[in-house]
Design a protein around this motif. Structure first.
Motif, short mmCIF file in Angstrom:
data_model
loop_
_atom_site.label_atom_id
_atom_site.label_comp_id
_atom_site.label_asym_id
_atom_site.label_seq_id
_atom_site.Cartn_x
_atom_site.Cartn_y
_atom_site.Cartn_z
N GLY A 129 51.83 -0.25 -27.99
CA GLY A 129 52.76 0.77 -27.49
C GLY A 129 52.46 2.16 -28.02
N ALA A 130 51.20 2.42 -28.37
CA ALA A 130 50.82 3.75 -28.86
C ALA A 130 50.66 4.69 -27.67
CB ALA A 130 49.51 3.67 -29.65
N GLY A 131 51.63 5.59 -27.50
CA GLY A 131 51.57 6.51 -26.38
C GLY A 131 50.79 7.77 -26.67
N PHE A 132 50.39 7.96 -27.93
CA PHE A 132 49.70 9.17 -28.37
C PHE A 132 48.57 8.73 -29.28
CE2 PHE A 132 48.96 13.00 -30.81
CZ PHE A 132 49.42 14.07 -30.07
N VAL A 133 47.32 9.05 -28.91
CA VAL A 133 46.16 8.62 -29.69
C VAL A 133 45.30 9.83 -30.03
CG1 VAL A 133 44.07 7.21 -29.71
CG2 VAL A 133 46.14 6.34 -28.60
N ILE A 134 45.01 10.01 -31.30
CA ILE A 134 44.18 11.11 -31.79
C ILE A 134 42.75 10.61 -31.89
CG2 ILE A 134 43.85 12.74 -33.70
CD1 ILE A 134 46.84 12.03 -34.46
N VAL A 135 41.81 11.35 -31.32
CA VAL A 135 40.42 10.90 -31.26
C VAL A 135 39.48 11.98 -31.82
CG1 VAL A 135 40.79 9.33 -29.33
CG2 VAL A 135 40.23 11.71 -28.87
N ALA B 53 53.41 13.92 -32.88
CA ALA B 53 53.57 12.66 -32.14
C ALA B 53 54.82 11.91 -32.59
CB ALA B 53 52.34 11.78 -32.32
N ALA B 54 55.15 12.00 -33.87
CA ALA B 54 56.35 11.33 -34.38
C ALA B 54 57.62 12.07 -33.98
CB ALA B 54 56.27 11.23 -35.90
N ALA B 55 57.53 13.40 -33.84
CA ALA B 55 58.72 14.20 -33.56
C ALA B 55 59.12 14.21 -32.09
CB ALA B 55 58.48 15.64 -34.03
#
Length: 367
Positions: free
Chosen positions: A112-118, A319-321
């Motif tokens: 359920g990770a809607g935001f991924v940093i690459v 991403a958390a906020a």
């Protein structure tokens, strides 16, 4: 109203960033200590309700003299420091095969990770974006490749924007001739080349030296001086500590005493040598708190962070906020490109319509 929600998101991001800035810890659970910390194949950090992906590889270090694992450490620090806990950071090393890339994509979707940093502009970036976009996953790279239609955004600092700010200041100071010290490749070289182009566009003669090795830099500058063209300034597309070593050799030649020193936007992350670098100036992102972040990063890990590490820290907090104020639309194009933008330790930034992060630069001098 959506405007109020966006404004609230921006303020919440700022407040969360401030909260985490006082919550750095240095216990063994987040890898404190002076030893080398290997980037793990797989790890989960935190127990918060917001799943955030992080794909990691060794970071470039020449531009800032930072640690190669600084992005991983900074993101981990951000996730660990949120109070109350908001994030579950899913850390995965960059895959080397298409098969492993598909497995990685599946893991993020399942979690359920809607935001991924690459990582910056990895070859597999667009491929990964295509694998997860249909599942509502947004990728944000630390580089410059963006495509909002694929839910791909770029948070990396623009070497072009920084170079223009530097060149404009060079012209304002009426420099006529500058030399540039840059590494052979990577982000350091990219910035050096952009400064060379922008300086020339601003009417300032500029050339990149052949090497960033202190002795060779001195030899090359002395050759230029011998030809009757003493440079007005040296621009360093390398870290402040490496630059200080070069300046130390330059001071052996009295003809170079009045040559101005110009740094890059990563210099606030360094422990600046106020004696050797006194009077130097550099362009930095507006509204940043990089020096404070670097001090706390060193306290936790006894290492120097990179510019990408600061951005990664901000992205974890962002991403958390966002889900707290934007709900299910937290990572949509509309929310991420809102006109208010965001503010974190790396400074104020705003995702433009093309998905790249816009930043404003200001000039700072070392006193």
């Amino acid at each position: 109203m959506i405007r109020i929600r966006f404004f609230a998101a921006a303020m919440l991001f700022a407040s969360l960033s401030a909260c985490t800035s006082t919550g750095f810890v240095s216990d063994e659970s987040i890898g404190a200590g002076g030893g080398t910390i290997a980037i793990p194949e797989s790890e989960t950090v935190g127990t918060g309700p917001v799943a955030i992906g992080l794909v990691v590889t060794a970071d470039e270090t020449a531009l800032s003299d930072g640690s190669g694992d600084a992005v991983y450490l900074a993101a981990k620090l951000a996730a660990s420091s949120l109070n109350p806990p908001q994030a579950s950071l899913l850390v995965r090393k960059l895959p080397k095969s298409d098969k492993d890339l598909r497995i990685l994509a599946g893991q993020f979707v399942k979690a359920g990770a809607g935001f991924v940093i690459v990582p910056p502009d990895a070859d597999s970036l667009l491929q990964l974006a295509d694998m997860v976009a249909a599942e509502g996953v947004t990728l944000v790279t630390l580089g410059h490749q963006a495509d909002p239609g694929r839910s791909l955004f770029a948070a990396g600092s623009s070497p072009q924007l920084e170079a223009v700010a530097v060149a404009d200041e060079m012209a304002r100071r009426r420099y006529k001739n500058v030399v540039i010290v840059a590494a052979a490749d990577g982000a350091s070289r990219a910035l050096g080349e952009q400064v060379e182009i922008s300086a020339r566009n601003a009417g300032v003669s500029a050339q990149i030296l052949k090497s960033a090795e202190p002795g060779q830099v001195l030899t090359d500058i002395e050759t230029i001086v011998g030809g009757g063209a003493t440079p007005d300034a040296v621009f360093f597309a390398i870290g402040a500590e490496s630059a200080a070593a070069i300046v130390k050799t330059m001071r052996l030649d009295q003809r170079l005493d009045k040559v101005a020193l110009v740094g890059n936007s990563s210099w606030p992350l360094a422990m600046l040598d106020a004696t050797l670098l006194k009077g130097a100036w550099y362009a930095e992102t507006k509204g940043n708190s990089l020096a404070s972040f670097a001090g706390k990063f060193r306290q936790a890990f006894e290492k120097t962070p990179t510019a990408n590490a600061a951005i990664a820290y901000d992205l974890v907090v962002l991403a958390a906020a966002l889900p707290q104020v934007a709900g299910e639309d937290a990572y949509s194009v509309e929310v991420l490109t809102n006109k208010f933008g965001f503010k974190g330790i790396s400074g104020s930034f705003r995702f433009d319509a093309d998905g790249t992060a816009g930043r404003t630069y200001t000039i700072t001098s070392i006193k």
